[in-house]
Design a protein around this motif. Structure first.
Motif, PDB file in Angstrom:
ATOM      1  N   GLU A  22     -21.430 -11.943   6.702  1.00 32.40           N
ATOM      2  CA  GLU A  22     -20.306 -12.770   7.133  1.00 32.40           C
ATOM      3  C   GLU A  22     -20.609 -14.261   6.961  1.00 32.40           C
ATOM      4  O   GLU A  22     -21.683 -14.720   7.368  1.00 32.40           O
ATOM      5  CB  GLU A  22     -19.992 -12.494   8.599  1.00 32.40           C
ATOM      6  CG  GLU A  22     -19.339 -11.146   8.844  1.00 32.40           C
ATOM      7  CD  GLU A  22     -17.923 -11.098   8.284  1.00 32.40           C
ATOM      8  OE1 GLU A  22     -17.232 -12.128   8.318  1.00 32.40           O
ATOM      9  OE2 GLU A  22     -17.527 -10.030   7.781  1.00 32.40           O
ATOM     10  N   PRO A  23     -19.687 -15.034   6.379  1.00 35.26           N
ATOM     11  CA  PRO A  23     -19.903 -16.480   6.236  1.00 35.26           C
ATOM     12  C   PRO A  23     -20.162 -17.187   7.563  1.00 35.26           C
ATOM     13  O   PRO A  23     -20.921 -18.167   7.614  1.00 35.26           O
ATOM     14  CB  PRO A  23     -18.602 -16.968   5.594  1.00 35.26           C
ATOM     15  CG  PRO A  23     -18.063 -15.772   4.884  1.00 35.26           C
ATOM     16  CD  PRO A  23     -18.445 -14.593   5.720  1.00 35.26           C
TER      17      PRO A  23
ATOM     18  N   ALA B  66     -18.448 -27.572   8.611  1.00 35.11           N
ATOM     19  CA  ALA B  66     -18.128 -27.756   7.199  1.00 35.11           C
ATOM     20  C   ALA B  66     -16.665 -27.439   6.916  1.00 35.11           C
ATOM     21  O   ALA B  66     -15.971 -28.185   6.212  1.00 35.11           O
ATOM     22  CB  ALA B  66     -19.034 -26.865   6.351  1.00 35.11           C
ATOM     23  N   VAL B  67     -16.185 -26.349   7.491  1.00 36.42           N
ATOM     24  CA  VAL B  67     -14.802 -25.938   7.282  1.00 36.42           C
ATOM     25  C   VAL B  67     -13.833 -26.965   7.868  1.00 36.42           C
ATOM     26  O   VAL B  67     -12.798 -27.292   7.254  1.00 36.42           O
ATOM     27  CB  VAL B  67     -14.572 -24.537   7.887  1.00 36.42           C
ATOM     28  CG1 VAL B  67     -13.087 -24.231   8.009  1.00 36.42           C
ATOM     29  CG2 VAL B  67     -15.266 -23.482   7.041  1.00 36.42           C
TER      30      VAL B  67
ATOM     31  N   ALA C 136     -10.586 -18.350   5.034  1.00 38.08           N
ATOM     32  CA  ALA C 136     -10.304 -17.617   6.281  1.00 38.08           C
ATOM     33  C   ALA C 136      -9.704 -18.543   7.327  1.00 38.08           C
ATOM     34  O   ALA C 136      -8.755 -18.172   8.042  1.00 38.08           O
ATOM     35  CB  ALA C 136     -11.593 -16.980   6.807  1.00 38.08           C
ATOM     36  N   HIS C 137     -10.225 -19.770   7.414  1.00 37.16           N
ATOM     37  CA  HIS C 137      -9.701 -20.744   8.375  1.00 37.16           C
ATOM     38  C   HIS C 137      -8.251 -21.111   8.031  1.00 37.16           C
ATOM     39  O   HIS C 137      -7.378 -21.152   8.919  1.00 37.16           O
ATOM     40  CB  HIS C 137     -10.583 -21.988   8.359  1.00 37.16           C
ATOM     41  CG  HIS C 137     -10.033 -23.128   9.155  1.00 37.16           C
ATOM     42  ND1 HIS C 137     -10.253 -23.281  10.503  1.00 37.16           N
ATOM     43  CD2 HIS C 137      -9.254 -24.195   8.785  1.00 37.16           C
ATOM     44  CE1 HIS C 137      -9.647 -24.377  10.932  1.00 37.16           C
ATOM     45  NE2 HIS C 137      -9.033 -24.944   9.906  1.00 37.16           N
ATOM     46  N   LEU C 138      -8.000 -21.404   6.755  1.00 33.50           N
ATOM     47  CA  LEU C 138      -6.642 -21.795   6.344  1.00 33.50           C
ATOM     48  C   LEU C 138      -5.670 -20.631   6.504  1.00 33.50           C
ATOM     49  O   LEU C 138      -4.499 -20.824   6.868  1.00 33.50           O
ATOM     50  CB  LEU C 138      -6.666 -22.275   4.897  1.00 33.50           C
ATOM     51  CG  LEU C 138      -7.467 -23.565   4.637  1.00 33.50           C
ATOM     52  CD1 LEU C 138      -7.534 -23.863   3.138  1.00 33.50           C
ATOM     53  CD2 LEU C 138      -6.853 -24.742   5.386  1.00 33.50           C
TER      54      LEU C 138
ATOM     55  N   LYS D 233      -2.113 -14.613   2.654  1.00 36.56           N
ATOM     56  CA  LYS D 233      -3.455 -14.214   2.198  1.00 36.56           C
ATOM     57  C   LYS D 233      -4.239 -15.361   1.579  1.00 36.56           C
ATOM     58  O   LYS D 233      -5.421 -15.533   1.831  1.00 36.56           O
ATOM     59  CB  LYS D 233      -3.342 -13.080   1.181  1.00 36.56           C
ATOM     60  CG  LYS D 233      -2.728 -11.802   1.719  1.00 36.56           C
ATOM     61  CD  LYS D 233      -2.618 -10.765   0.597  1.00 36.56           C
ATOM     62  CE  LYS D 233      -1.982  -9.485   1.095  1.00 36.56           C
ATOM     63  NZ  LYS D 233      -1.845  -8.479   0.005  1.00 36.56           N
ATOM     64  N   GLY D 234      -3.582 -16.110   0.751  1.00 30.73           N
ATOM     65  CA  GLY D 234      -4.283 -17.159   0.030  1.00 30.73           C
ATOM     66  C   GLY D 234      -4.793 -16.680  -1.313  1.00 30.73           C
ATOM     67  O   GLY D 234      -4.620 -15.513  -1.687  1.00 30.73           O
ATOM     68  N   PRO D 235      -5.431 -17.564  -2.072  1.00 27.23           N
ATOM     69  CA  PRO D 235      -5.854 -17.233  -3.439  1.00 27.23           C
ATOM     70  C   PRO D 235      -6.999 -16.216  -3.461  1.00 27.23           C
ATOM     71  O   PRO D 235      -7.743 -16.078  -2.492  1.00 27.23           O
ATOM     72  CB  PRO D 235      -6.317 -18.583  -3.997  1.00 27.23           C
ATOM     73  CG  PRO D 235      -6.744 -19.355  -2.792  1.00 27.23           C
ATOM     74  CD  PRO D 235      -5.806 -18.947  -1.692  1.00 27.23           C
TER      75      PRO D 235
END
Length: 569
Positions: A46-47, A56-57, A200-202, A212-214
């Motif tokens: 997991e990141p 950082a995020v 994941a944050h966005l 979902k995002g890209p």
């Protein structure tokens, strides 16, 4: 050289379709089931487990939301180039509309985020500076960037020094206190993890219309190339990343630049392996940073124009040819220096430091690697930082059991004024020092090697997976072994050994040996030994360490043995 067979390993649990030979190979590398032998992306760590990831995020998400200028600064090797391209592409995919990039020039700036480089980058007026594949040891450079009012995010994988840089956030599995289980992510892998966490944050914030995002998986070709080229150990996490990237490249789905590079290097995309990355793609990208400017390599990886990419790939091919010539000349000169110093005799020191005033600083790492293999000792090769300079740049390569970066740290602790700076890993490191300090440094480094190493560690070994049974000399087994990777550092490509009768032999191109071997069971096998011709006929019976491969020249079910080492039986 000594051929040593791997110790018997614990038995694993395997489905029926996994050949017994492959089971034995996997078990010898500590993989006892299919999940550990062929890890998937679903098994990635997991990141969030990376220290500093939340900070950082937040930095990146705020920069994107407020349309701030993000400056990505990479390193001048293949890991740094792929990490830079990945960061630029990934951040743009995630909504960053103002992303620029830069990379230091090896000769003008030296390694990392230097104060001089920061001064040059000031014209770009960034709000947030993101380092990739460096930064953890760049205290003066990060301090200078902060003094200009920039925010700084360091993403790196190198070992930290006594003091961390004053960045706003640091993501590095090797920073003190980070509990991330895998310490061997490459720089490009660290940046990929940052992008995963940012997405994941966005996503949670509702930033994506589709919810979902890209698909960041399209960037895994870059992750695979940078990871393999940087020679980091292929633990399960890295193998999952590299395997996924290789699948994209084999399917012709890699970025335009990598597809052009595959074509220019005359590799077949559908058969591409980790060794093709290590021996063909990586060196061509690296050549730009060694002899020219890595900006060219990054431009290739960012290009979406097939014609432009092909032109750049051809230029890199030419630069790489020049690199090979320079490397050969420098290696020949190093060999002569070693012979004059009578290295390789009973009086050989535990480590070697080599220097020539005419050597190129971009190629000393390759010379150090070649001479490390030749001497089987830690080697540091030095060159002037630029023509006529009295400041030297050194590149170090080590052997198993001698942590080269820790050795440099020990020398620095005992004599802190010898080196200007240093950094690196267990097996490779870089440093700079004044020419007037070279003799004192050499003595101190050799003393540290003598203190740390034992004579038995200076015997090179080839780890073998044992003998093949007569029925295992088959194209089916060769194909299964090739497909079972990715193989690489820490998860070595299968190597076998056995005794054979040399039925026929001939010399190819005055360097290589083409052999016909007879097994104990009487089977006849073709073999090739690149660089094996030493001016003497091979013995009638030989113990040979080899890899099993399909014979692409003959096609069909033909196989050949790729000889790595041979000795009279």
């Amino acid at each position: 050289m000594q051929i040593v067979r791997r110790a018997p390993a614990a038995a694993g649990q395997w489905p029926a379709q996994v050949p017994a030979l492959l089971q034995r190979v996997y078990e010898a590398r500590g993989a006892l089931d299919l999940d550990s032998a062929q890890p998937r992306l679903a098994q990635l760590l997991e990141p969030a487990r990376l220290q500093g990831m939340d900070a950082a995020v937040q930095l990146l998400a705020t920069a994107i939301a407020q349309h701030k200028r993000i400056l990505v600064v990479g390193d001048f090797d293949c890991d740094g180039a792929t990490a830079t391209a990945l960061a630029v592409r990934g951040l743009r995919m995630l909504g960053a509309g103002n992303v620029v990039h830069a990379v230091p020039n090896r000769i003008e700036h030296g390694y990392g985020l230097s104060v001089g480089l920061v001064a040059e980058l000031a014209a770009l007026q960034p709000d947030l500076l993101v380092t990739v594949d460096h930064g953890i040891a760049c205290l003066p450079g990060v301090t200078a960037a902060k003094a200009l009012g920039w925010q700084v995010l360091v993403t790196d994988h190198h070992l930290a020094g006594a003091q961390l840089p004053p960045a706003d956030a640091i993501v590095n599995p090797n920073q003190p206190g980070c509990g991330f289980p895998s310490k061997v992510l490459a720089g490009v892998g660290v940046m990929f993890y940052v992008l995963l966490a940012l997405r994941a944050h966005l996503r949670a914030a509702g930033a994506f219309a589709d919810g979902k995002g890209p698909d960041l998986g399209v960037l895994l070709d870059l992750v695979a190339v940078g990871t393999v080229a940087d020679l980091v150990p292929l633990d399960a996490n890295n193998r999952a990343l590299v395997a996924a990237g290789l699948r994209r490249l084999r399917a012709g789905q890699g970025c335009v630049g990598l597809q052009a590079l595959i074509a220019t290097s005359r590799r077949e995309a559908h058969k591409l392996s980790a060794s093709d990355i290590g021996f063909a793609l990586g060196p061509r990208i690296n050549a730009a940073g060694r002899l020219e400017d890595m900006a060219l390599g990054i431009e290739l990886l960012l290009s979406d124009d097939p014609r432009q990419a092909q032109d750049i790939a051809q230029t890199l091919e030419e630069i790489n040819s020049e690199r090979r010539a320079v490397q050969q000349q420098m290696t020949d000169e190093a060999e002569s220096a070693v012979a004059k110093a009578q290295l390789g005799t009973a009086e050989v020191p535990m480590a070697a430091c080599l220097f020539d005033a005419d050597w190129h600083p971009g190629v000393v790492g390759l010379v150090a690697s070649k001479m490390k293999d030749r001497l089987y000792r830690p080697v540091i090769a030095f060159a002037p930082a630029e023509p006529g300079s009295t400041m030297l740049r050194g590149s170090a390569r080590s052997i198993a059991g001698f942590h080269i970066r820790d050795a440099l740290a020990a020398v620095n602790a005992a004599q802190p004024r010898l080196m200007e700076k240093f950094g690196g890993h267990a097996m490779a490191a870089g440093l700079s020092l004044p020419l007037e300090h070279l003799a004192a440094f050499t003595a101190a480094f050799q003393a540290e090697a003598a203190r740390t190493l034992q004579p038995h560690q200076l015997q090179a070994q080839l780890l073998s997976d044992g003998e093949l049974a007569e029925g295992e000399y088959s194209a089916g087994h060769a194909r299964a072994l090739r497909a079972a990777g990715p193989w690489g550092q820490g998860f070595e490509e299968p190597l076998f050994d056995g005794c054979f009768v040399v039925a026929q032999w001939k010399v190819l191109k005055e360097r290589h040996l083409k052999l016909v071997l007879r097994t104990p069971g009487g089977a006849s096998l073709n073999a090739i030994w690149f660089g094996g011709w030493q001016g003497n006929a091979p013995s009638e019976r030989m113990r040979i360490a080899y890899r099993l491969a399909e014979d692409d020249f003959r096609g069909g079910d033909a196989i050949q043995l790729m000889v790595e080492y041979a000795e009279p039986a």
